[in-house]
Scaffold this motif. Sequence first.
Motif, PDB file in Angstrom:
ATOM      1  N   LEU A 104     -15.449  71.672   9.334  1.00 58.18           N
ATOM      2  CA  LEU A 104     -14.756  71.070   9.503  1.00 58.18           C
ATOM      3  C   LEU A 104     -14.691  70.614  11.211  1.00 58.18           C
ATOM      4  CD1 LEU A 104     -12.311  73.539   8.366  1.00 58.18           C
ATOM      5  CD2 LEU A 104     -12.346  70.964   7.255  1.00 58.18           C
ATOM      6  N   PRO A 105     -14.100  70.224  11.528  1.00 58.77           N
ATOM      7  CA  PRO A 105     -14.527  70.125  12.508  1.00 58.77           C
ATOM      8  C   PRO A 105     -13.173  71.015  13.375  1.00 58.77           C
ATOM      9  CG  PRO A 105     -13.659  67.978  12.146  1.00 58.77           C
ATOM     10  CD  PRO A 105     -13.600  69.098  10.471  1.00 58.77           C
ATOM     11  N   HIS A 106     -13.931  70.788  15.125  1.00 59.08           N
ATOM     12  CA  HIS A 106     -13.109  73.059  15.928  1.00 59.08           C
ATOM     13  C   HIS A 106     -12.833  72.319  16.733  1.00 59.08           C
ATOM     14  CE1 HIS A 106     -17.556  72.827  16.802  1.00 59.08           C
ATOM     15  NE2 HIS A 106     -16.909  73.197  18.024  1.00 59.08           N
ATOM     16  N   ARG A 149       1.196  74.375  13.841  1.00 58.00           N
ATOM     17  CA  ARG A 149       1.624  73.720  13.063  1.00 58.00           C
ATOM     18  C   ARG A 149      -0.116  73.085  12.867  1.00 58.00           C
ATOM     19  NH1 ARG A 149       3.756  67.435  14.767  1.00 58.00           N
ATOM     20  NH2 ARG A 149       3.177  66.667  12.433  1.00 58.00           N
ATOM     21  N   PHE A 150      -1.106  72.898  13.672  1.00 60.13           N
ATOM     22  CA  PHE A 150      -2.477  72.766  13.588  1.00 60.13           C
ATOM     23  C   PHE A 150      -3.313  73.664  12.484  1.00 60.13           C
ATOM     24  CE2 PHE A 150      -7.086  73.595  13.446  1.00 60.13           C
ATOM     25  CZ  PHE A 150      -6.967  72.137  13.566  1.00 60.13           C
ATOM     26  N   ASP A 155      -4.116  74.392   6.644  1.00 62.21           N
ATOM     27  CA  ASP A 155      -3.595  75.176   5.121  1.00 62.21           C
ATOM     28  C   ASP A 155      -3.455  74.668   4.017  1.00 62.21           C
ATOM     29  OD1 ASP A 155      -4.963  77.680   6.290  1.00 62.21           O
ATOM     30  OD2 ASP A 155      -2.989  78.603   6.684  1.00 62.21           O
ATOM     31  N   ALA A 156      -2.250  73.798   4.867  1.00 60.31           N
ATOM     32  CA  ALA A 156      -1.351  72.233   3.621  1.00 60.31           C
ATOM     33  C   ALA A 156      -2.660  71.484   3.028  1.00 60.31           C
ATOM     34  CB  ALA A 156      -0.196  72.237   4.253  1.00 60.31           C
ATOM     35  N   ASP A 157      -3.686  71.229   4.102  1.00 62.36           N
ATOM     36  CA  ASP A 157      -4.578  70.300   3.382  1.00 62.36           C
ATOM     37  C   ASP A 157      -5.473  70.686   2.478  1.00 62.36           C
ATOM     38  OD1 ASP A 157      -3.175  68.311   5.127  1.00 62.36           O
ATOM     39  OD2 ASP A 157      -4.500  67.875   7.129  1.00 62.36           O
ATOM     40  N   VAL A 158      -5.809  71.546   3.079  1.00 63.97           N
ATOM     41  CA  VAL A 158      -7.001  72.190   2.272  1.00 63.97           C
ATOM     42  C   VAL A 158      -6.307  72.727   0.175  1.00 63.97           C
ATOM     43  CG1 VAL A 158      -7.963  74.821   1.502  1.00 63.97           C
ATOM     44  CG2 VAL A 158      -8.209  73.501   3.308  1.00 63.97           C
ATOM     45  N   ARG A 159      -4.837  72.838   0.540  1.00 63.56           N
ATOM     46  CA  ARG A 159      -4.759  73.370  -0.943  1.00 63.56           C
ATOM     47  C   ARG A 159      -4.634  71.728  -1.284  1.00 63.56           C
ATOM     48  NH1 ARG A 159      -0.747  76.745   2.536  1.00 63.56           N
ATOM     49  NH2 ARG A 159       0.672  75.555   2.732  1.00 63.56           N
ATOM     50  N   THR A 160      -3.834  70.729  -0.367  1.00 62.60           N
ATOM     51  CA  THR A 160      -4.086  69.464  -1.228  1.00 62.60           C
ATOM     52  C   THR A 160      -5.267  69.163  -1.724  1.00 62.60           C
ATOM     53  OG1 THR A 160      -1.867  68.774  -0.255  1.00 62.60           O
ATOM     54  CG2 THR A 160      -3.073  67.438  -1.024  1.00 62.60           C
ATOM     55  N   THR A 173     -12.785  61.830   6.377  1.00 56.95           N
ATOM     56  CA  THR A 173     -12.226  62.324   5.545  1.00 56.95           C
ATOM     57  C   THR A 173     -11.215  62.759   5.066  1.00 56.95           C
ATOM     58  OG1 THR A 173     -11.668  64.597   6.280  1.00 56.95           O
ATOM     59  CG2 THR A 173     -14.369  64.603   6.311  1.00 56.95           C
ATOM     60  N   PRO A 174     -10.546  63.347   3.830  1.00 58.44           N
ATOM     61  CA  PRO A 174      -9.330  63.038   3.610  1.00 58.44           C
ATOM     62  C   PRO A 174      -8.722  63.579   5.469  1.00 58.44           C
ATOM     63  CG  PRO A 174      -9.989  63.549   1.751  1.00 58.44           C
ATOM     64  CD  PRO A 174     -11.295  63.359   3.486  1.00 58.44           C
TER      65      PRO A 174
END
Length: 226
Positions: A104-106, A149-150, A155-160, A173-174
């Motif tokens: 992932l970007p960091h 918020r980031f 976390d929400a993106d990983v769940r999706t 990436t998505p």
Amino acid sequence: MTGTPEITIHHHGVERHPLIVIDDFWPDPEALREDAASLRMGSIGPHYPGVRATVPPRLADTMRRRIAPLLAEHFGLDPAPAISEAYYSLVTTAPADLAPIQRLPHFDGVERRRIAVLLFLGHGDQGGTAFYRQRATGYESVDGTRLDRFRATLDADVRTHGLPDAAYIAGDTPMYERIAVQPAVFNRALVYAGNTLHCAYLPPEVVLSADPLAGRLTLNLFLFDD
């Protein structure tokens, strides 16, 4: 020995963060390669996908003083932040062995006075460094006001979307949109804000070797004194 440094200023993305590109940065880059090859490199922390060795403090400070006028002019940082860390870095981790956080970007930290300096010291195809925007928030950088918020969005993106496949990021990436990429050129230095979202650009043709004289070698300075 190399020629006179050539400085180019870029402003990428919507947030228009400055990115300073300095070609022919160091007068004797081959000496830096030889210095790196003489040192014992090892793993330092869980984030970097390879091995590192500490850069001599006097060398690191000389580089800091060299870029100090640029930090004052383009980042409004005068005096220049102090050096917090300085490494020779060598990417050695195969894509299949990357930890999730390495896919992932960091960002290096949320502080305004945090600056990253990256000097490419490898020959041949070395990929580059890419900068990203988090799609759901539009963030291209993360400061203290954005951090919660980031993280919640990630976390929400990983769940999706699930975790990224075991590979180095090579484009959109998505979860993230690539907004800029700077090719790795021997003896090219990049200077950028440490709180911008970024990562190494390592396409499959980049050779990953444990030999500093054959692999993807960089010198990294992290400036921060808040």
